[in-house]
Write a protein that holds these residues in place. Sequence first.
Motif, short mmCIF file in Angstrom:
data_model
loop_
_atom_site.label_atom_id
_atom_site.label_comp_id
_atom_site.label_asym_id
_atom_site.label_seq_id
_atom_site.Cartn_x
_atom_site.Cartn_y
_atom_site.Cartn_z
N ARG A 241 38.21 75.12 74.36
CA ARG A 241 38.56 73.18 73.96
C ARG A 241 39.85 72.86 73.96
NH1 ARG A 241 38.35 73.78 67.89
NH2 ARG A 241 37.06 71.61 68.77
N CYS A 242 41.10 73.90 73.27
CA CYS A 242 42.61 73.32 73.48
C CYS A 242 42.54 72.96 74.79
CB CYS A 242 43.62 74.74 73.29
SG CYS A 242 42.93 75.08 70.92
N THR A 244 40.88 71.41 77.40
CA THR A 244 40.25 70.60 77.39
C THR A 244 41.10 69.53 76.89
OG1 THR A 244 38.61 71.42 77.99
CG2 THR A 244 38.06 69.37 77.61
N SER A 245 41.60 69.89 75.92
CA SER A 245 42.02 68.59 74.79
C SER A 245 43.66 68.52 75.28
CB SER A 245 42.23 69.02 73.35
OG SER A 245 43.32 67.96 72.27
N ALA A 246 44.74 69.19 75.63
CA ALA A 246 46.14 69.25 76.18
C ALA A 246 45.63 68.06 77.57
CB ALA A 246 46.57 70.58 75.96
N GLU A 248 43.40 66.49 78.52
CA GLU A 248 43.08 65.02 78.24
C GLU A 248 42.08 64.61 79.53
OE1 GLU A 248 47.20 62.69 78.25
OE2 GLU A 248 47.16 62.70 76.05
N PRO A 251 36.19 61.48 78.02
CA PRO A 251 35.79 62.06 77.47
C PRO A 251 34.19 61.90 78.35
CG PRO A 251 36.80 60.10 76.47
CD PRO A 251 37.03 60.15 77.47
N ALA A 291 33.93 66.81 78.22
CA ALA A 291 35.04 67.14 77.27
C ALA A 291 34.74 65.89 75.97
CB ALA A 291 36.16 66.19 78.37
N CYS A 295 35.34 69.09 72.89
CA CYS A 295 36.32 68.35 72.08
C CYS A 295 36.51 68.10 70.44
CB CYS A 295 37.71 67.49 72.08
SG CYS A 295 38.00 68.48 73.77
N GLY A 296 35.48 67.21 70.96
CA GLY A 296 34.43 66.57 69.54
C GLY A 296 34.01 67.14 68.69
#
Length: 356
Positions: A241-242, A244-246, A248, A251, A291, A295-296
């Motif tokens: 998760r981290c 994938t968020s980093a 960017e 979605p 993504a 992340c959501g």
Amino acid sequence: MVTFTARRSKPELVVPARATPREVKSLSDVDNQPDLRLYTTIIEFFRRHVPGVPEQPAASSIIKAALAEALVYYYPIAGRLRELLRGKKLVVECTAEGVIFVRAQADVRLEEYGQPLVQPYPCVDELLCEVGDVRSVVGKPLLYLQLARGEAHPTVLPTWQRHLLISSSEATSESGGHDSASMVGVDNDGKPLLTQASLERMVTRSFLFGKREIAALRSGVPACLAQSATVFDIITGTLWRCRTSALEHPPDEQVCVAFVSNARGRWKRDPPLPPGFYGNELFGTVAEATAGELCGGSLADAVELVCKAKFRVTDEYVRSALDIMARGGLYMKVALNRTLPMSDITHCGDDSLDLG
């Protein structure tokens, strides 16, 4: 940061301490995968001696003698790989030619690497001997090493038995059929993951997860999942998760985490993989999500996806993967630009080695 230059001896061949069988050993379909035909680098750090214990003779001499003794039992490792069927298959010719051994000295102390000892290691190239092209393995030395202090032979005798991981199916590349492992992962779309500007902003950092950190992560998932999920499941879900968020990712873009599962605990075929089997028995699996979903969603959602991917590696999955390997196919598709590779080496047993 510490810097040093290693002073290396000339490479020498260590051969088995006693006579060993001269024969040709077949490899399993897992061993024969083209992606595994390379040398893998492993760096191990050991303290020279235990405080309060008298200094032992030169460690290199002890290790060299122990290696020669180990090669009596693991004698195929002292042989050489040969190609069959125009390179489609490899075999091990047990020639007792030996493995490469290099002594090195460096004016550096383990304490200078810092505590805790984490990557990136300074002057890492000084810790390695030259092997040439890492993908050129045919006709060159091989090395597997096991040392058991205080024992005259391995505590578990090694066994070859690679035939246990050879496909028993008559399937060919034209025969089709059901492959439960054939649709794992997603295709690589060829898009670059990072721009040059993004790469220049990247840094290497190590993160240590102790009991307190793991407990904090477990508290963020439902009690039933917290009890059943392993440390690997929790950490993998978190890092997936981290990351994938980093990075960017859009979605709607499909992202994956890939890891291997050990067939020893999931192999139900008779006979099972015996104790002492030291061939490749790892089978890859992939967890997928968009993504936006990853992340959501919650940490629990990510951990559940990891667990489902892990439990996908059943006996049927292993059989199917072997059939695909035997046909020269790929049973796992990985989009490298959207996949986080993970591995767990906490149960390799390295912490039990004592090199004096």
